[in-house]
Motif scaffolding. Sequence first.
Motif, PDB file in Angstrom:
ATOM      1  N   MET A   1     -24.453   0.398 -36.979  1.00 13.59           N
ATOM      2  CA  MET A   1     -25.109  -0.558 -36.154  1.00 13.59           C
ATOM      3  C   MET A   1     -25.887   0.144 -35.235  1.00 13.59           C
ATOM      4  SD  MET A   1     -24.773  -3.981 -35.340  1.00 13.59           S
ATOM      5  CE  MET A   1     -23.287  -4.655 -35.936  1.00 13.59           C
ATOM      6  N   ILE A   2     -25.394   1.508 -34.731  1.00 16.06           N
ATOM      7  CA  ILE A   2     -26.313   2.180 -33.776  1.00 16.06           C
ATOM      8  C   ILE A   2     -27.679   2.578 -34.281  1.00 16.06           C
ATOM      9  CG2 ILE A   2     -26.324   4.313 -32.239  1.00 16.06           C
ATOM     10  CD1 ILE A   2     -23.207   3.853 -32.058  1.00 16.06           C
ATOM     11  N   LYS A   3     -27.946   3.091 -35.379  1.00 14.37           N
ATOM     12  CA  LYS A   3     -28.989   3.452 -36.048  1.00 14.37           C
ATOM     13  C   LYS A   3     -29.909   2.371 -36.199  1.00 14.37           C
ATOM     14  CE  LYS A   3     -30.628   5.632 -40.237  1.00 14.37           C
ATOM     15  NZ  LYS A   3     -30.358   6.154 -41.641  1.00 14.37           N
ATOM     16  N   THR A   4     -29.420   1.299 -36.530  1.00 16.29           N
ATOM     17  CA  THR A   4     -30.173   0.207 -36.785  1.00 16.29           C
ATOM     18  C   THR A   4     -30.753  -0.425 -35.504  1.00 16.29           C
ATOM     19  OG1 THR A   4     -29.120  -0.675 -38.668  1.00 16.29           O
ATOM     20  CG2 THR A   4     -30.158  -2.377 -37.458  1.00 16.29           C
ATOM     21  N   THR A   5     -29.913  -0.464 -34.501  1.00 13.32           N
ATOM     22  CA  THR A   5     -30.300  -0.849 -33.097  1.00 13.32           C
ATOM     23  C   THR A   5     -31.243   0.273 -32.300  1.00 13.32           C
ATOM     24  OG1 THR A   5     -28.184  -1.664 -32.674  1.00 13.32           O
ATOM     25  CG2 THR A   5     -29.640  -1.459 -30.687  1.00 13.32           C
ATOM     26  N   LEU A   6     -31.130   1.494 -32.548  1.00 17.87           N
ATOM     27  CA  LEU A   6     -31.979   2.336 -32.145  1.00 17.87           C
ATOM     28  C   LEU A   6     -33.495   2.279 -32.884  1.00 17.87           C
ATOM     29  CD1 LEU A   6     -29.795   5.464 -31.547  1.00 17.87           C
ATOM     30  CD2 LEU A   6     -30.817   4.000 -30.044  1.00 17.87           C
ATOM     31  N   LEU A   7     -33.560   1.980 -34.336  1.00 21.04           N
ATOM     32  CA  LEU A   7     -34.646   1.731 -34.973  1.00 21.04           C
ATOM     33  C   LEU A   7     -35.282   0.463 -34.623  1.00 21.04           C
ATOM     34  CD1 LEU A   7     -36.435   2.638 -37.308  1.00 21.04           C
ATOM     35  CD2 LEU A   7     -35.081   1.432 -38.964  1.00 21.04           C
ATOM     36  N   PHE A   8     -34.661  -0.567 -34.143  1.00 24.20           N
ATOM     37  CA  PHE A   8     -35.234  -1.649 -33.641  1.00 24.20           C
ATOM     38  C   PHE A   8     -35.941  -1.425 -32.386  1.00 24.20           C
ATOM     39  CE2 PHE A   8     -32.414  -4.931 -35.885  1.00 24.20           C
ATOM     40  CZ  PHE A   8     -33.408  -5.526 -36.964  1.00 24.20           C
ATOM     41  N   PHE A   9     -35.379  -0.666 -31.443  1.00 21.87           N
ATOM     42  CA  PHE A   9     -36.075  -0.415 -30.100  1.00 21.87           C
ATOM     43  C   PHE A   9     -37.319   0.700 -30.340  1.00 21.87           C
ATOM     44  CE2 PHE A   9     -31.802  -1.521 -28.022  1.00 21.87           C
ATOM     45  CZ  PHE A   9     -32.354  -2.178 -27.007  1.00 21.87           C
ATOM     46  N   ALA A  10     -37.136   1.309 -31.348  1.00 17.54           N
ATOM     47  CA  ALA A  10     -38.431   2.092 -31.654  1.00 17.54           C
ATOM     48  C   ALA A  10     -39.394   1.242 -31.954  1.00 17.54           C
ATOM     49  CB  ALA A  10     -38.293   3.385 -32.636  1.00 17.54           C
TER      50      ALA A  10
ATOM     51  N   TYR B   1     -34.477  -8.397 -35.356  1.00 22.29           N
ATOM     52  CA  TYR B   1     -35.440  -7.470 -34.599  1.00 22.29           C
ATOM     53  C   TYR B   1     -35.851  -8.378 -33.313  1.00 22.29           C
ATOM     54  CZ  TYR B   1     -39.987  -5.953 -32.998  1.00 22.29           C
ATOM     55  OH  TYR B   1     -41.080  -5.474 -32.129  1.00 22.29           O
ATOM     56  N   GLY B   2     -36.023  -9.633 -33.383  1.00 23.64           N
ATOM     57  CA  GLY B   2     -36.440 -10.356 -32.297  1.00 23.64           C
ATOM     58  C   GLY B   2     -35.404 -10.473 -30.997  1.00 23.64           C
ATOM     59  N   GLY B   3     -34.372 -10.230 -31.140  1.00 24.18           N
ATOM     60  CA  GLY B   3     -33.413 -10.079 -30.193  1.00 24.18           C
ATOM     61  C   GLY B   3     -33.589  -8.679 -29.357  1.00 24.18           C
TER      62      GLY B   3
ATOM     63  N   ALA C   1     -29.837 -12.736 -26.289  1.00 27.58           N
ATOM     64  CA  ALA C   1     -30.800 -12.311 -27.397  1.00 27.58           C
ATOM     65  C   ALA C   1     -30.173 -11.106 -28.261  1.00 27.58           C
ATOM     66  CB  ALA C   1     -32.131 -11.987 -26.981  1.00 27.58           C
ATOM     67  N   PHE C   2     -29.820 -10.152 -27.327  1.00 32.73           N
ATOM     68  CA  PHE C   2     -29.169  -8.864 -27.934  1.00 32.73           C
ATOM     69  C   PHE C   2     -27.578  -9.197 -28.961  1.00 32.73           C
ATOM     70  CE2 PHE C   2     -26.937  -4.681 -28.079  1.00 32.73           C
ATOM     71  CZ  PHE C   2     -27.981  -3.837 -28.430  1.00 32.73           C
ATOM     72  N   CYS C   3     -26.973 -10.062 -28.273  1.00 33.81           N
ATOM     73  CA  CYS C   3     -25.821 -10.564 -29.027  1.00 33.81           C
ATOM     74  C   CYS C   3     -26.199 -11.377 -30.302  1.00 33.81           C
ATOM     75  CB  CYS C   3     -24.919 -11.244 -28.280  1.00 33.81           C
ATOM     76  SG  CYS C   3     -24.121 -10.502 -26.848  1.00 33.81           S
ATOM     77  N   GLY C   4     -27.264 -11.838 -30.228  1.00 33.84           N
ATOM     78  CA  GLY C   4     -27.761 -12.498 -31.472  1.00 33.84           C
ATOM     79  C   GLY C   4     -28.082 -11.778 -32.543  1.00 33.84           C
ATOM     80  N   MET C   5     -28.812 -10.583 -32.264  1.00 32.99           N
ATOM     81  CA  MET C   5     -28.990  -9.274 -32.949  1.00 32.99           C
ATOM     82  C   MET C   5     -27.852  -8.897 -33.529  1.00 32.99           C
ATOM     83  SD  MET C   5     -29.119  -5.823 -33.512  1.00 32.99           S
ATOM     84  CE  MET C   5     -28.918  -5.163 -31.799  1.00 32.99           C
ATOM     85  N   LEU C   6     -27.058  -8.406 -32.604  1.00 33.36           N
ATOM     86  CA  LEU C   6     -25.813  -7.757 -33.174  1.00 33.36           C
ATOM     87  C   LEU C   6     -24.803  -8.630 -34.113  1.00 33.36           C
ATOM     88  CD1 LEU C   6     -24.505  -6.324 -30.133  1.00 33.36           C
ATOM     89  CD2 LEU C   6     -25.361  -5.203 -31.691  1.00 33.36           C
ATOM     90  N   ILE C   7     -24.815 -10.058 -33.982  1.00 33.19           N
ATOM     91  CA  ILE C   7     -24.220 -10.879 -35.026  1.00 33.19           C
ATOM     92  C   ILE C   7     -24.956 -10.677 -36.415  1.00 33.19           C
ATOM     93  CG2 ILE C   7     -23.772 -13.327 -35.428  1.00 33.19           C
ATOM     94  CD1 ILE C   7     -23.237 -13.690 -32.377  1.00 33.19           C
TER      95      ILE C   7
ATOM     96  N   VAL D   1     -26.952  -8.344 -37.619  1.00 31.16           N
ATOM     97  CA  VAL D   1     -26.831  -7.227 -38.120  1.00 31.16           C
ATOM     98  C   VAL D   1     -25.530  -7.194 -38.754  1.00 31.16           C
ATOM     99  CG1 VAL D   1     -27.121  -4.844 -37.927  1.00 31.16           C
ATOM    100  CG2 VAL D   1     -28.818  -6.198 -37.097  1.00 31.16           C
ATOM    101  N   ALA D   2     -24.439  -7.505 -37.999  1.00 32.65           N
ATOM    102  CA  ALA D   2     -23.076  -7.404 -38.543  1.00 32.65           C
ATOM    103  C   ALA D   2     -22.897  -8.259 -39.693  1.00 32.65           C
ATOM    104  CB  ALA D   2     -22.073  -7.990 -37.444  1.00 32.65           C
ATOM    105  N   GLY D   3     -23.762  -9.243 -40.295  1.00 31.60           N
ATOM    106  CA  GLY D   3     -23.415  -9.910 -41.359  1.00 31.60           C
ATOM    107  C   GLY D   3     -24.507  -9.484 -42.687  1.00 31.60           C
ATOM    108  N   TRP D   4     -25.384  -8.448 -42.297  1.00 35.85           N
ATOM    109  CA  TRP D   4     -26.178  -7.898 -43.408  1.00 35.85           C
ATOM    110  C   TRP D   4     -25.186  -7.137 -44.281  1.00 35.85           C
ATOM    111  CZ3 TRP D   4     -30.447  -4.347 -40.968  1.00 35.85           C
ATOM    112  CH2 TRP D   4     -31.144  -4.971 -40.410  1.00 35.85           C
ATOM    113  N   GLY D   5     -25.480  -7.569 -45.384  1.00 35.02           N
ATOM    114  CA  GLY D   5     -24.651  -7.386 -46.997  1.00 35.02           C
ATOM    115  C   GLY D   5     -23.520  -8.164 -47.202  1.00 35.02           C
ATOM    116  N   ARG D   6     -23.373  -9.129 -46.290  1.00 31.26           N
ATOM    117  CA  ARG D   6     -22.221 -10.083 -46.603  1.00 31.26           C
ATOM    118  C   ARG D   6     -22.775 -11.474 -47.065  1.00 31.26           C
ATOM    119  NH1 ARG D   6     -20.654  -7.080 -42.029  1.00 31.26           N
ATOM    120  NH2 ARG D   6     -18.653  -5.911 -42.328  1.00 31.26           N
ATOM    121  N   ALA D   7     -24.058 -11.642 -46.985  1.00 33.70           N
ATOM    122  CA  ALA D   7     -24.395 -12.954 -47.363  1.00 33.70           C
ATOM    123  C   ALA D   7     -24.666 -13.300 -48.837  1.00 33.70           C
ATOM    124  CB  ALA D   7     -25.848 -13.074 -46.701  1.00 33.70           C
TER     125      ALA D   7
END
Length: 108
Positions: free
Chosen positions: A1-10, A63-65, A94-100, A102-108
Amino acid sequence: MIKTTLLFFATALAEIIGCFLPWLWLKRDGSPLLLVPAAFSLALFVWLLTLHPAASGRVYAAYGGVYVVTALLWLRFVDGVKLSAYDWVGAAVAFCGMLIIVAGWGRA
Protein backbone atom coordinates in the motif's frame (compact mmCIF):
# COMPACT_ATOMS: atom_id res chain seq x y z
CA MET A 1 0.00 0.00 0.00
CA ILE A 2 2.84 2.42 0.83
CA LYS A 3 4.65 1.66 -2.45
CA THR A 4 1.44 2.24 -4.42
CA THR A 5 0.73 5.49 -2.59
CA LEU A 6 4.25 6.82 -3.19
CA LEU A 7 4.00 5.84 -6.85
CA PHE A 8 0.70 7.72 -7.08
CA PHE A 9 2.30 10.83 -5.55
CA ALA A 10 5.18 10.66 -8.06
CA THR A 11 2.64 10.22 -10.85
CA ALA A 12 0.61 13.22 -9.68
CA LEU A 13 3.70 15.38 -9.42
CA ALA A 14 4.70 14.47 -12.98
CA GLU A 15 1.22 15.35 -14.23
CA ILE A 16 1.06 18.65 -12.36
CA ILE A 17 4.51 19.73 -13.52
CA GLY A 18 3.64 18.73 -17.07
CA CYS A 19 0.59 20.97 -16.95
CA PHE A 20 2.10 23.79 -14.88
CA LEU A 21 4.98 24.50 -17.25
CA PRO A 22 2.75 25.22 -20.28
CA TRP A 23 0.57 27.33 -17.98
CA LEU A 24 3.66 29.38 -17.08
CA TRP A 25 4.40 29.81 -20.79
CA LEU A 26 0.85 30.85 -21.68
CA LYS A 27 -0.20 32.87 -18.63
CA ARG A 28 3.05 34.28 -17.31
CA ASP A 29 4.96 34.90 -20.54
CA GLY A 30 7.41 32.09 -19.89
CA SER A 31 9.73 30.71 -22.50
CA PRO A 32 8.34 28.30 -25.10
CA LEU A 33 11.27 26.08 -24.07
CA LEU A 34 9.17 25.19 -21.02
CA LEU A 35 7.22 22.90 -23.35
CA VAL A 36 10.18 20.50 -23.61
CA PRO A 37 10.34 19.51 -19.93
CA ALA A 38 6.53 19.65 -19.85
CA ALA A 39 6.32 17.03 -22.59
CA PHE A 40 8.89 14.88 -20.78
CA SER A 41 6.97 15.21 -17.53
CA LEU A 42 3.67 14.22 -19.16
CA ALA A 43 5.34 11.22 -20.83
CA LEU A 44 6.70 10.24 -17.40
CA PHE A 45 3.20 10.61 -15.96
CA VAL A 46 1.75 8.20 -18.52
CA TRP A 47 4.54 5.69 -18.00
CA LEU A 48 4.14 5.80 -14.20
CA LEU A 49 0.44 4.99 -14.55
CA THR A 50 1.36 1.79 -16.39
CA LEU A 51 3.38 0.47 -13.42
CA HIS A 52 0.31 -0.44 -11.38
CA PRO A 53 -0.90 -4.05 -11.38
CA ALA A 54 -4.63 -3.29 -11.35
CA ALA A 55 -7.00 -2.67 -14.24
CA SER A 56 -6.62 0.82 -15.68
CA GLY A 57 -10.03 2.04 -14.50
CA ARG A 58 -9.23 1.12 -10.91
CA VAL A 59 -5.82 2.75 -11.18
CA TYR A 60 -7.37 5.98 -12.52
CA ALA A 61 -10.05 5.99 -9.82
CA ALA A 62 -7.57 5.46 -6.99
CA TYR A 63 -5.05 7.87 -8.50
CA GLY A 64 -7.67 10.60 -8.47
CA GLY A 65 -7.66 10.64 -4.68
CA VAL A 66 -3.91 11.16 -4.50
CA TYR A 67 -4.06 13.73 -7.29
CA VAL A 68 -6.49 15.83 -5.22
CA VAL A 69 -4.11 15.81 -2.25
CA THR A 70 -1.07 16.56 -4.41
CA ALA A 71 -2.81 19.40 -6.26
CA LEU A 72 -3.82 21.03 -2.99
CA LEU A 73 -0.29 20.68 -1.62
CA TRP A 74 0.99 22.26 -4.84
CA LEU A 75 -1.51 25.08 -4.40
CA ARG A 76 -0.28 25.66 -0.86
CA PHE A 77 3.47 25.34 -1.27
CA VAL A 78 4.12 26.38 -4.87
CA ASP A 79 1.33 28.88 -5.49
CA GLY A 80 1.35 30.09 -1.87
CA VAL A 81 -2.43 29.91 -1.42
CA LYS A 82 -3.69 29.26 2.09
CA LEU A 83 -5.92 26.19 2.22
CA SER A 84 -9.23 26.17 4.03
CA ALA A 85 -10.55 23.52 6.39
CA TYR A 86 -12.81 22.42 3.53
CA ASP A 87 -9.74 21.84 1.35
CA TRP A 88 -8.08 19.68 4.02
CA VAL A 89 -11.23 17.69 4.76
CA GLY A 90 -11.88 17.15 1.06
CA ALA A 91 -8.29 15.99 0.58
CA ALA A 92 -8.63 13.56 3.49
CA VAL A 93 -11.86 12.13 2.07
CA ALA A 94 -10.30 11.73 -1.39
CA PHE A 95 -7.21 10.07 0.10
CA CYS A 96 -9.35 7.66 2.12
CA GLY A 97 -11.20 6.79 -1.08
CA MET A 98 -7.89 5.90 -2.69
CA LEU A 99 -6.95 3.69 0.25
CA ILE A 100 -10.27 1.85 0.08
CA ILE A 101 -9.97 1.23 -3.67
CA VAL A 102 -6.36 0.03 -3.43
CA ALA A 103 -7.21 -2.25 -0.48
CA GLY A 104 -9.69 -4.01 -2.74
CA TRP A 105 -7.23 -4.64 -5.59
CA GLY A 106 -7.10 -8.35 -6.28
CA ARG A 107 -10.31 -9.04 -4.38
CA ALA A 108 -12.78 -8.09 -7.10
